[in-house]
Design a protein around this motif. Structure first.
Motif, PDB file in Angstrom:
ATOM      1  N   ILE A   1       0.840  -1.199   0.000  1.00 27.38           N
ATOM      2  CA  ILE A   1       0.000   0.000   0.000  1.00 27.38           C
ATOM      3  C   ILE A   1       0.870   1.242   0.000  1.00 27.38           C
ATOM      4  O   ILE A   1       0.624   2.206  -0.729  1.00 27.38           O
ATOM      5  CB  ILE A   1      -0.950  -0.007   1.218  1.00 27.38           C
ATOM      6  N   PHE A   2       1.909   1.232   0.824  1.00 25.82           N
ATOM      7  CA  PHE A   2       2.845   2.351   0.911  1.00 25.82           C
ATOM      8  C   PHE A   2       3.452   2.657  -0.459  1.00 25.82           C
ATOM      9  O   PHE A   2       3.480   3.807  -0.905  1.00 25.82           O
ATOM     10  CB  PHE A   2       3.935   1.984   1.923  1.00 25.82           C
ATOM     11  N   ILE A   3       3.907   1.635  -1.153  1.00 26.57           N
ATOM     12  CA  ILE A   3       4.554   1.822  -2.452  1.00 26.57           C
ATOM     13  C   ILE A   3       3.577   2.407  -3.463  1.00 26.57           C
ATOM     14  O   ILE A   3       3.878   3.392  -4.149  1.00 26.57           O
ATOM     15  CB  ILE A   3       5.132   0.485  -2.970  1.00 26.57           C
ATOM     16  N   TYR A   4       2.382   1.833  -3.528  1.00 26.52           N
ATOM     17  CA  TYR A   4       1.450   2.272  -4.570  1.00 26.52           C
ATOM     18  C   TYR A   4       0.791   3.606  -4.249  1.00 26.52           C
ATOM     19  O   TYR A   4       0.501   4.391  -5.157  1.00 26.52           O
ATOM     20  CB  TYR A   4       0.414   1.178  -4.826  1.00 26.52           C
ATOM     21  N   GLU A   5       0.578   3.900  -2.983  1.00 26.76           N
ATOM     22  CA  GLU A   5       0.003   5.198  -2.637  1.00 26.76           C
ATOM     23  C   GLU A   5       1.014   6.324  -2.886  1.00 26.76           C
ATOM     24  O   GLU A   5       0.640   7.457  -3.163  1.00 26.76           O
ATOM     25  CB  GLU A   5      -0.452   5.228  -1.172  1.00 26.76           C
ATOM     26  N   LEU A   6       2.294   5.994  -2.803  1.00 25.42           N
ATOM     27  CA  LEU A   6       3.322   7.008  -3.042  1.00 25.42           C
ATOM     28  C   LEU A   6       3.597   7.265  -4.516  1.00 25.42           C
ATOM     29  O   LEU A   6       4.308   8.191  -4.854  1.00 25.42           O
ATOM     30  CB  LEU A   6       4.637   6.598  -2.362  1.00 25.42           C
ATOM     31  N   GLY A   7       3.036   6.421  -5.384  1.00 25.29           N
ATOM     32  CA  GLY A   7       3.261   6.707  -6.801  1.00 25.29           C
ATOM     33  C   GLY A   7       3.389   5.496  -7.686  1.00 25.29           C
ATOM     34  O   GLY A   7       3.874   5.595  -8.804  1.00 25.29           O
ATOM     35  N   GLY A   8       2.978   4.332  -7.178  1.00 28.37           N
ATOM     36  CA  GLY A   8       2.917   3.148  -8.020  1.00 28.37           C
ATOM     37  C   GLY A   8       4.261   2.716  -8.541  1.00 28.37           C
ATOM     38  O   GLY A   8       5.239   2.601  -7.810  1.00 28.37           O
ATOM     39  N   ALA A   9       4.334   2.530  -9.856  1.00 25.22           N
ATOM     40  CA  ALA A   9       5.536   1.955 -10.463  1.00 25.22           C
ATOM     41  C   ALA A   9       6.765   2.817 -10.260  1.00 25.22           C
ATOM     42  O   ALA A   9       7.888   2.329 -10.255  1.00 25.22           O
ATOM     43  CB  ALA A   9       5.294   1.744 -11.960  1.00 25.22           C
ATOM     44  N   ASP A  10       6.582   4.128 -10.079  1.00 22.78           N
ATOM     45  CA  ASP A  10       7.730   5.017  -9.885  1.00 22.78           C
ATOM     46  C   ASP A  10       8.505   4.690  -8.625  1.00 22.78           C
ATOM     47  O   ASP A  10       9.664   5.053  -8.486  1.00 22.78           O
ATOM     48  CB  ASP A  10       7.263   6.479  -9.813  1.00 22.78           C
TER      49      ASP A  10
END
Length: 297
Positions: free
Chosen positions: A280-289
Protein backbone atom coordinates in the motif's frame (compact mmCIF):
# COMPACT_ATOMS: atom_id res chain seq x y z
CA UNK A 1 -4.55 12.41 21.81
CA UNK A 2 -2.01 14.00 19.48
CA UNK A 3 -3.23 16.73 17.13
CA UNK A 4 -1.11 18.48 14.54
CA UNK A 5 -2.98 21.23 12.71
CA UNK A 6 -1.63 22.78 9.50
CA UNK A 7 1.96 22.84 10.74
CA UNK A 8 4.68 24.39 8.59
CA UNK A 9 8.39 24.31 9.42
CA UNK A 10 11.16 25.77 7.28
CA UNK A 11 14.92 25.41 7.76
CA UNK A 12 16.62 28.20 5.81
CA UNK A 13 14.99 27.81 2.38
CA UNK A 14 13.96 24.15 2.85
CA UNK A 15 10.32 23.52 3.78
CA UNK A 16 10.47 20.38 5.94
CA UNK A 17 6.76 20.43 6.85
CA UNK A 18 4.11 21.89 4.57
CA UNK A 19 0.69 22.52 6.17
CA UNK A 20 0.90 19.10 7.83
CA UNK A 21 -2.17 17.82 9.69
CA UNK A 22 -2.11 14.65 11.79
CA UNK A 23 -4.46 13.13 14.38
CA UNK A 24 -3.44 10.18 16.56
CA UNK A 25 -6.52 9.00 18.52
CA UNK A 26 -6.25 8.45 22.27
CA UNK A 27 -5.59 4.90 23.39
CA UNK A 28 -4.36 3.60 20.05
CA UNK A 29 -1.15 2.89 18.14
CA UNK A 30 -0.51 5.25 15.24
CA UNK A 31 2.06 4.29 12.61
CA UNK A 32 3.85 7.18 10.91
CA UNK A 33 5.49 6.09 7.66
CA UNK A 34 7.14 7.77 4.70
CA UNK A 35 10.29 7.73 2.58
CA UNK A 36 13.56 9.14 3.87
CA UNK A 37 13.37 12.92 4.08
CA UNK A 38 9.55 13.02 4.18
CA UNK A 39 9.47 14.85 7.54
CA UNK A 40 8.84 12.05 10.04
CA UNK A 41 11.60 12.96 12.49
CA UNK A 42 10.83 16.66 12.13
CA UNK A 43 7.18 16.28 13.12
CA UNK A 44 8.17 13.95 15.98
CA UNK A 45 10.44 16.70 17.35
CA UNK A 46 7.48 19.07 17.23
CA UNK A 47 5.21 16.60 19.02
CA UNK A 48 7.80 16.13 21.77
CA UNK A 49 8.36 19.88 22.11
CA UNK A 50 11.91 20.00 20.77
CA UNK A 51 11.03 22.20 17.77
CA UNK A 52 8.68 25.15 17.57
CA UNK A 53 6.55 25.32 14.43
CA UNK A 54 6.58 28.35 12.14
CA UNK A 55 2.80 28.21 11.89
CA UNK A 56 -0.04 25.91 12.89
CA UNK A 57 -0.70 24.09 16.16
CA UNK A 58 0.77 21.05 17.90
CA UNK A 59 -1.42 19.77 20.74
CA UNK A 60 -0.84 16.83 23.08
CA UNK A 61 -3.68 15.94 25.44
CA UNK A 62 -5.43 19.10 24.25
CA UNK A 63 -2.62 21.55 25.13
CA UNK A 64 0.26 23.14 23.18
CA UNK A 65 3.39 21.13 23.86
CA UNK A 66 6.21 23.59 23.14
CA UNK A 67 7.72 24.96 26.40
CA UNK A 68 4.91 23.31 28.38
CA UNK A 69 6.54 21.29 31.17
CA UNK A 70 3.23 19.89 32.43
CA UNK A 71 2.45 18.34 29.03
CA UNK A 72 6.01 17.14 28.47
CA UNK A 73 5.87 15.25 31.78
CA UNK A 74 3.08 13.17 30.20
CA UNK A 75 5.19 12.21 27.18
CA UNK A 76 7.82 9.47 26.93
CA UNK A 77 10.08 9.69 23.88
CA UNK A 78 12.57 7.15 22.57
CA UNK A 79 14.55 8.61 19.62
CA UNK A 80 16.47 6.64 17.04
CA UNK A 81 19.78 7.92 18.46
CA UNK A 82 19.92 7.26 22.21
CA UNK A 83 21.67 9.82 24.43
CA UNK A 84 22.34 9.63 28.17
CA UNK A 85 24.73 11.40 30.51
CA UNK A 86 28.28 10.25 29.82
CA UNK A 87 29.04 8.08 32.86
CA UNK A 88 25.46 7.18 33.80
CA UNK A 89 24.20 3.64 34.14
CA UNK A 90 20.57 2.53 34.06
CA UNK A 91 20.10 2.99 37.81
CA UNK A 92 21.64 6.49 37.69
CA UNK A 93 19.17 7.48 34.98
CA UNK A 94 16.33 5.88 36.94
CA UNK A 95 17.07 8.23 39.86
CA UNK A 96 17.26 11.19 37.47
CA UNK A 97 13.94 10.43 35.76
CA UNK A 98 12.23 9.70 39.06
CA UNK A 99 12.73 13.36 39.94
CA UNK A 100 11.23 14.56 36.65
CA UNK A 101 8.28 12.30 35.90
CA UNK A 102 5.59 12.53 38.60
CA UNK A 103 4.18 9.07 37.86
CA UNK A 104 7.54 7.29 37.65
CA UNK A 105 7.06 3.78 39.09
CA UNK A 106 9.98 2.32 41.04
CA UNK A 107 7.90 -0.84 41.43
CA UNK A 108 7.63 -1.26 37.67
CA UNK A 109 11.37 -0.60 37.35
CA UNK A 110 12.08 -3.56 39.64
CA UNK A 111 9.63 -5.83 37.78
CA UNK A 112 11.14 -5.00 34.40
CA UNK A 113 14.58 -6.04 35.63
CA UNK A 114 13.44 -9.61 34.84
CA UNK A 115 12.89 -8.61 31.19
CA UNK A 116 15.93 -6.39 30.62
CA UNK A 117 18.83 -8.29 32.10
CA UNK A 118 21.33 -5.42 31.93
CA UNK A 119 24.19 -4.40 34.19
CA UNK A 120 22.60 -1.38 35.93
CA UNK A 121 25.97 0.13 36.87
CA UNK A 122 27.63 -0.12 33.46
CA UNK A 123 27.64 3.24 31.59
CA UNK A 124 24.92 3.07 28.97
CA UNK A 125 27.19 4.66 26.35
CA UNK A 126 29.47 1.59 26.58
CA UNK A 127 26.62 -0.80 25.78
CA UNK A 128 25.84 -2.12 22.31
CA UNK A 129 23.14 -0.37 20.29
CA UNK A 130 20.66 -3.13 21.07
CA UNK A 131 21.39 -2.96 24.80
CA UNK A 132 21.04 0.84 24.73
CA UNK A 133 17.57 0.42 23.20
CA UNK A 134 16.68 -2.05 25.94
CA UNK A 135 17.84 0.44 28.58
CA UNK A 136 15.73 3.17 26.95
CA UNK A 137 12.62 0.99 27.03
CA UNK A 138 13.28 -0.16 30.59
CA UNK A 139 13.40 3.43 31.78
CA UNK A 140 10.66 4.86 29.55
CA UNK A 141 8.09 2.22 30.42
CA UNK A 142 8.47 3.27 34.07
CA UNK A 143 7.38 6.85 33.30
CA UNK A 144 3.77 5.63 33.01
CA UNK A 145 3.31 8.37 30.44
CA UNK A 146 0.01 9.10 28.72
CA UNK A 147 1.75 9.44 25.35
CA UNK A 148 4.61 7.29 24.05
CA UNK A 149 6.51 8.54 20.98
CA UNK A 150 8.89 6.13 19.28
CA UNK A 151 11.31 6.75 16.40
CA UNK A 152 12.58 3.46 14.90
CA UNK A 153 11.97 1.87 18.30
CA UNK A 154 13.15 -1.72 17.91
CA UNK A 155 15.99 -1.19 15.44
CA UNK A 156 18.96 -3.28 16.55
CA UNK A 157 16.98 -5.64 18.78
CA UNK A 158 16.79 -9.40 18.31
CA UNK A 159 13.39 -10.95 17.36
CA UNK A 160 12.65 -12.23 20.87
CA UNK A 161 13.28 -8.84 22.50
CA UNK A 162 11.27 -7.07 19.77
CA UNK A 163 8.29 -9.26 20.53
CA UNK A 164 8.75 -8.74 24.28
CA UNK A 165 8.81 -4.96 23.95
CA UNK A 166 5.75 -4.82 21.69
CA UNK A 167 3.94 -7.02 24.19
CA UNK A 168 4.66 -4.50 26.99
CA UNK A 169 3.60 -1.55 24.81
CA UNK A 170 0.35 -3.18 23.71
CA UNK A 171 -0.41 -4.14 27.30
CA UNK A 172 -0.07 -0.48 28.33
CA UNK A 173 -2.36 0.58 25.50
CA UNK A 174 -5.00 -1.97 26.50
CA UNK A 175 -4.82 -1.49 30.27
CA UNK A 176 -3.94 2.19 30.69
CA UNK A 177 -5.13 3.79 27.44
CA UNK A 178 -1.64 4.93 26.44
CA UNK A 179 -1.49 6.74 23.10
CA UNK A 180 1.45 5.53 20.99
CA UNK A 181 2.93 7.19 17.91
CA UNK A 182 5.59 5.12 16.21
CA UNK A 183 7.73 5.95 13.17
CA UNK A 184 9.40 3.01 11.50
CA UNK A 185 10.58 1.68 8.15
CA UNK A 186 9.64 -1.84 9.26
CA UNK A 187 6.16 -1.80 7.72
CA UNK A 188 5.63 -5.52 8.27
CA UNK A 189 5.97 -4.99 12.02
CA UNK A 190 3.71 -1.91 12.05
CA UNK A 191 1.04 -3.88 10.23
CA UNK A 192 0.80 -6.22 13.22
CA UNK A 193 0.39 -3.52 15.87
CA UNK A 194 -1.06 -0.30 14.43
CA UNK A 195 -4.68 0.87 14.53
CA UNK A 196 -4.11 3.94 12.35
CA UNK A 197 -1.54 4.85 9.71
CA UNK A 198 -0.38 8.17 8.31
CA UNK A 199 1.74 8.30 5.15
CA UNK A 200 3.99 11.36 4.77
CA UNK A 201 5.59 12.56 1.56
CA UNK A 202 7.59 15.78 1.06
CA UNK A 203 6.40 17.23 4.36
CA UNK A 204 2.70 16.67 3.64
CA UNK A 205 0.21 14.08 4.84
CA UNK A 206 -0.52 11.95 1.79
CA UNK A 207 -3.27 10.02 3.52
CA UNK A 208 -4.36 9.16 7.06
CA UNK A 209 -6.77 6.34 7.85
CA UNK A 210 -7.38 3.40 10.11
CA UNK A 211 -5.39 0.39 8.93
CA UNK A 212 -8.63 -1.50 8.23
CA UNK A 213 -9.94 1.30 5.99
CA UNK A 214 -6.60 1.54 4.22
CA UNK A 215 -6.57 -2.17 3.41
CA UNK A 216 -10.23 -2.17 2.34
CA UNK A 217 -9.72 0.65 -0.17
CA UNK A 218 -7.07 -0.94 -2.40
CA UNK A 219 -6.84 -4.53 -3.60
CA UNK A 220 -4.48 -6.78 -5.54
CA UNK A 221 -6.09 -8.93 -8.20
CA UNK A 222 -4.65 -11.81 -10.19
CA UNK A 223 -6.77 -12.39 -13.27
CA UNK A 224 -6.44 -14.34 -16.53
CA UNK A 225 -8.78 -13.14 -19.30
CA UNK A 226 -9.91 -14.96 -22.47
CA UNK A 227 -8.09 -14.16 -25.71
CA UNK A 228 -8.93 -10.66 -26.91
CA UNK A 229 -10.64 -9.65 -23.65
CA UNK A 230 -9.60 -6.54 -21.70
CA UNK A 231 -10.13 -5.32 -18.16
CA UNK A 232 -13.56 -3.72 -17.67
CA UNK A 233 -13.69 0.04 -18.19
CA UNK A 234 -14.01 2.36 -15.21
CA UNK A 235 -11.74 0.48 -12.77
CA UNK A 236 -9.29 2.71 -10.90
CA UNK A 237 -6.15 0.79 -11.88
CA UNK A 238 -3.02 1.85 -10.03
CA UNK A 239 -0.66 -0.69 -11.57
CA UNK A 240 -0.97 -3.52 -14.08
CA UNK A 241 1.75 -6.07 -14.77
CA UNK A 242 1.39 -9.30 -16.71
CA UNK A 243 3.12 -12.59 -17.34
CA UNK A 244 1.56 -14.19 -20.36
CA UNK A 245 -2.19 -14.21 -19.80
CA UNK A 246 -1.99 -13.67 -16.06
CA UNK A 247 -2.39 -10.04 -14.97
CA UNK A 248 -1.50 -8.79 -11.51
CA UNK A 249 -3.49 -5.60 -11.06
CA UNK A 250 -3.59 -3.11 -8.18
CA UNK A 251 -7.03 -1.46 -8.08
CA UNK A 252 -8.46 1.20 -5.79
CA UNK A 253 -11.97 0.42 -4.59
CA UNK A 254 -14.09 -1.96 -2.54
CA UNK A 255 -12.87 -5.56 -2.89
CA UNK A 256 -16.36 -7.05 -3.39
CA UNK A 257 -17.29 -4.49 -6.05
CA UNK A 258 -14.00 -5.00 -7.90
CA UNK A 259 -14.47 -8.77 -7.84
CA UNK A 260 -18.03 -8.51 -9.20
CA UNK A 261 -16.98 -6.25 -12.08
CA UNK A 262 -14.10 -8.53 -13.04
CA UNK A 263 -16.27 -11.65 -12.75
CA UNK A 264 -18.64 -10.13 -15.32
CA UNK A 265 -15.80 -10.35 -17.87
CA UNK A 266 -15.88 -14.17 -17.43
CA UNK A 267 -12.19 -14.57 -16.58
CA UNK A 268 -10.41 -17.89 -16.85
CA UNK A 269 -8.93 -17.28 -13.40
CA UNK A 270 -9.66 -14.68 -10.72
CA UNK A 271 -8.19 -14.26 -7.25
CA UNK A 272 -8.46 -11.29 -4.87
CA UNK A 273 -5.39 -10.95 -2.63
CA UNK A 274 -4.86 -8.77 0.46
CA UNK A 275 -2.23 -6.05 0.18
CA UNK A 276 0.44 -5.68 2.81
CA UNK A 277 1.08 -2.26 4.35
CA UNK A 278 4.38 -2.20 2.44
CA UNK A 279 2.58 -2.66 -0.89
CA UNK A 280 0.00 0.00 0.00
CA UNK A 281 2.85 2.35 0.91
CA UNK A 282 4.55 1.82 -2.45
CA UNK A 283 1.45 2.27 -4.57
CA UNK A 284 0.00 5.20 -2.64
CA UNK A 285 3.32 7.01 -3.04
CA UNK A 286 3.26 6.71 -6.80
CA UNK A 287 2.92 3.15 -8.02
CA UNK A 288 5.54 1.96 -10.46
CA UNK A 289 7.73 5.02 -9.89
CA UNK A 290 8.50 3.69 -6.38
CA UNK A 291 8.97 0.04 -7.29
CA UNK A 292 12.39 -1.61 -7.19
CA UNK A 293 13.99 -1.05 -10.57
CA UNK A 294 15.60 -3.94 -12.42
CA UNK A 295 19.01 -2.56 -13.37
CA UNK A 296 21.49 -4.67 -15.29
CA UNK A 297 25.06 -3.95 -14.20
Amino acid sequence: MIEVRSVTKTFDSFKALDELTLTAPAGGIYGLVGPNGSGKSTIIRHITGVYRQDSGEVLVCGEPVYENDAVKSRIAYIPDDIFYFTQSGVRDMMRFYRGIYPKFSAERYEKLREVFELDEKKPIRRMSKGMQKQAAFWLSMCFQADVLVLDEPVDGLDPVMRRQIWSIIMSDVAEHGTTVLVSSHNLRELEDVCDHVGILDHGKMLLERSLAELQDNIVKVQVALPDGAALPQGLDVVNDSSTGRLHTVIIRGDAAEVENRLAAAQPLFLDILPLTLEEIFIYELGGADYEVKNIIL
